[in-house]
Design an enzyme around this catalytic site. Structure first.
Site, PDB file in Angstrom:
ATOM      1  CD  GLN A  21      -2.598   1.484   2.483  1.00 27.07           C
ATOM      2  OE1 GLN A  21      -2.173   1.041   3.536  1.00 27.07           O
ATOM      3  NE2 GLN A  21      -3.615   2.340   2.431  1.00 27.07           N
ATOM      4  CG  ASP A  81       6.765  -6.844  -2.791  1.00 26.49           C
ATOM      5  OD1 ASP A  81       6.416  -7.962  -2.361  1.00 26.49           O
ATOM      6  OD2 ASP A  81       6.246  -5.786  -2.395  1.00 26.49           O
ATOM      7  CE1 TYR A  97       2.389  -3.977  11.779  1.00 24.97           C
ATOM      8  CE2 TYR A  97       1.122  -2.526  13.215  1.00 24.97           C
ATOM      9  CZ  TYR A  97       1.840  -2.729  12.053  1.00 24.97           C
ATOM     10  OH  TYR A  97       2.003  -1.700  11.170  1.00 24.97           O
ATOM     11  CE  LYS A 128       5.347  -1.871  12.160  1.00 25.02           C
ATOM     12  NZ  LYS A 128       6.291  -1.850  11.022  1.00 25.02           N
TER      13      LYS A 128
HETATM   14  P1  NAD Z   1       1.326  -3.931   2.722  1.00 23.23           P
HETATM   15  O1  NAD Z   1       0.882  -5.155   3.449  1.00 23.23           O
HETATM   16  O2  NAD Z   1       0.378  -3.203   1.858  1.00 23.23           O
HETATM   17  O3  NAD Z   1       2.618  -4.265   1.856  1.00 23.23           O
HETATM   18  C1  NAD Z   1       3.659  -5.069   2.339  1.00 23.23           C
HETATM   19  C2  NAD Z   1       4.476  -5.537   1.151  1.00 23.23           C
HETATM   20  O4  NAD Z   1       5.503  -6.382   1.659  1.00 23.23           O
HETATM   21  C3  NAD Z   1       3.668  -6.356   0.138  1.00 23.23           C
HETATM   22  O5  NAD Z   1       3.875  -5.854  -1.166  1.00 23.23           O
HETATM   23  C4  NAD Z   1       4.218  -7.764   0.295  1.00 23.23           C
HETATM   24  O6  NAD Z   1       4.263  -8.497  -0.931  1.00 23.23           O
HETATM   25  C5  NAD Z   1       5.614  -7.491   0.794  1.00 23.23           C
HETATM   26  N1  NAD Z   1       6.176  -8.629   1.523  1.00 23.23           N
HETATM   27  C6  NAD Z   1       5.565  -9.468   2.384  1.00 23.23           C
HETATM   28  N2  NAD Z   1       6.420 -10.414   2.796  1.00 23.23           N
HETATM   29  C7  NAD Z   1       7.597 -10.166   2.196  1.00 23.23           C
HETATM   30  C8  NAD Z   1       8.863 -10.788   2.228  1.00 23.23           C
HETATM   31  N3  NAD Z   1       9.104 -11.889   2.956  1.00 23.23           N
HETATM   32  N4  NAD Z   1       9.853 -10.257   1.484  1.00 23.23           N
HETATM   33  C9  NAD Z   1       9.634  -9.167   0.719  1.00 23.23           C
HETATM   34  N5  NAD Z   1       8.458  -8.527   0.643  1.00 23.23           N
HETATM   35  C10 NAD Z   1       7.451  -9.024   1.389  1.00 23.23           C
HETATM   36  O7  NAD Z   1       1.945  -2.956   3.853  1.00 23.23           O
HETATM   37  P2  NAD Z   1       2.000  -1.361   3.850  1.00 23.23           P
HETATM   38  O8  NAD Z   1       0.691  -0.866   4.316  1.00 23.23           O
HETATM   39  O9  NAD Z   1       2.566  -0.847   2.593  1.00 23.23           O
HETATM   40  O10 NAD Z   1       3.021  -1.141   5.068  1.00 23.23           O
HETATM   41  C11 NAD Z   1       4.397  -0.922   4.886  1.00 23.23           C
HETATM   42  C12 NAD Z   1       5.023  -0.639   6.243  1.00 23.23           C
HETATM   43  O11 NAD Z   1       4.357   0.468   6.853  1.00 23.23           O
HETATM   44  C13 NAD Z   1       4.919  -1.795   7.248  1.00 23.23           C
HETATM   45  O12 NAD Z   1       6.071  -1.806   8.050  1.00 23.23           O
HETATM   46  C14 NAD Z   1       3.734  -1.404   8.097  1.00 23.23           C
HETATM   47  O13 NAD Z   1       3.800  -1.976   9.374  1.00 23.23           O
HETATM   48  C15 NAD Z   1       3.890   0.094   8.147  1.00 23.23           C
HETATM   49  N6  NAD Z   1       2.642   0.792   8.455  1.00 23.23           N
HETATM   50  C16 NAD Z   1       1.609   0.808   7.564  1.00 23.23           C
HETATM   51  C17 NAD Z   1       0.436   1.466   7.894  1.00 23.23           C
HETATM   52  C18 NAD Z   1      -0.731   1.520   6.934  1.00 23.23           C
HETATM   53  O14 NAD Z   1      -1.805   2.007   7.303  1.00 23.23           O
HETATM   54  N7  NAD Z   1      -0.580   1.061   5.705  1.00 23.23           N
HETATM   55  C19 NAD Z   1       0.315   2.114   9.125  1.00 23.23           C
HETATM   56  C20 NAD Z   1       1.383   2.066  10.020  1.00 23.23           C
HETATM   57  C21 NAD Z   1       2.555   1.421   9.669  1.00 23.23           C
END
Ligand code: NAD
Length: 315
Positions: free
Chosen positions: A12, A34, A141, A145
């Protein structure tokens, strides 16, 4: 100039961050990685490599191949999914982070990774949650973190790796769907409003959580990595938030543009429990003071933009 390796670049945040960084630093200077390639713009508009973040060797080799000077580590299992698969989550979230930090150390690179409001827990002050406060989360989670924030600070103190992070709230965007977080309802509601004029919320009315619109989150990442490191008193991680609302308030905002919008509730106990363990609203003043954090979108401005963009998408 920067040369950046991004992990989890097709998620995302990554699918929009990759494009923004390519605009700023040049397409060839942003290496998206990815688990597998897809046909998204982030995968196709510049260098892409398959990197599983649990495989540290491939990550370092990829960083060396492109001579990167910045590592942005996004790959993680999010809150709701991590609760369903806690051991897998620990191995991915902590193992992936350690490999990414080691890659940054090896390359003498700057390092960025997002933390989350999920790093807080039920004993944290709920309103105007301070930057420095009690952090005893009760989810896998959240445990990941908090441990991750400490580990990134350790790499700064011990190895002088320039580590920086943001405690993101729920992020709302129309480009890529979120990947299994507790705040996902605040994205789904806009999709359902545009497609069906109604939404059944798994989060109960009266449950307040922090949120931010994706353009503000992307600007915050760029502002933080470009900030003067000598001015940072904190590093991992800064509270940042643009708004706090409950399901009734986001529904009311949608009704300003779609008057007949209907909201029902079918509360999911797992995600509701996670939401109740998180703050109602966090205080972003350390981010404002130390590197000038700012945001453009409040709830109504975001609602208008989300509904406009999604209406065009589904036309
Ligand atoms: P997401 O789940 O949309 O995307 C995660 C990506 O990581 C995916 O494209 C997935 O294919 C990839 N992935 C999963 N396992 C993998 C692996 N073993 N090796 C390589 N790639 C792998 O997550 P996001 O929302 O984009 O979040 C990114 C970061 O931001 C995370 O650390 C998340 O905790 C943090 N975060 C997100 C939000 C939010 O609202 N989106 C809020 C707070 C923190």
């Amino acid at each position: 100039m920067k040369r950046i390796l991004i992990t989890g670049a097709l998620g995302q945040i990554g699918s929009e961050l990759t494009l923004k960084l390519r605009d700023i630093y040049g397409a060839d200077n942003v290496i998206a990685t990815d688990l597998k390639k897809n046909d998204s713009e982030a995968a196709l508009s510049g260098p892409f490599e398959v990197v599983d973040v649990t495989d540290g060797k491939t990550m370092v080799e990829t960083a060396r191949k492109y001579k990167v000077d910045t590592v942005m580590h996004l790959a993680a299992l999010l809150s709701a999914t991590a609760e369903a698969k806690p051991v897998f989550a620990w191995n991915l979230n902590m193992g992936g982070l350690l490999n990414a930090l080691e890659t940054a150390r090896e390359m003498n690179a700057q390092f960025f990774t997002p933390s989350s409001i999920g790093a807080f827990g039920p004993s944290t002050p709920k309103d105007n949650t301070p930057q420095d406060t009690i952090m005893r989360p009760t989810t896998m989670y959240g445990v990941n973190k908090v441990a991750g924030e400490l580990l990134a600070d350790y790499y700064f103190e011990k190895f002088a790796v320039d580590t920086r992070g943001l405690r993101f709230p729920g992020l709302i965007s129309y480009v890529a769907l979120p990947g299994g977080g507790t705040t996902d309802y605040a994205v789904e509601i806009y999709y359902e409003a545009v497609k069906n004029g109604r939404y059944t919320s798994y989060i109960d009315k009266g449950t307040y959580m922090d949120m931010m619109y994706m353009p503000d989150a992307l600007n915050a990442i760029v502002d933080l990595i470009e900030a003067d490191g000598s001015k940072l008193k904190h590093r991992n991680s800064f509270n940042v938030s643009a708004m706090s609302f409950d399901p009734e308030e986001i529904a009311a905002s949608i009704r300003k543009y779609i008057p007949g919008f209907k909201m029902n509730y079918n509360v999911d106990p797992t995600r509701q429990k996670i939401a109740e363990s998180w703050p109602n609203s966090i205080d972003s003043s350390a981010a404002k003071e130390e590197w000038g954090f700012k945001f453009d979108y409040d709830l109504d401005k975001m609602t208008k933009d989300m509904l406009d963009k999604l209406s065009k998408k589904f036309q």
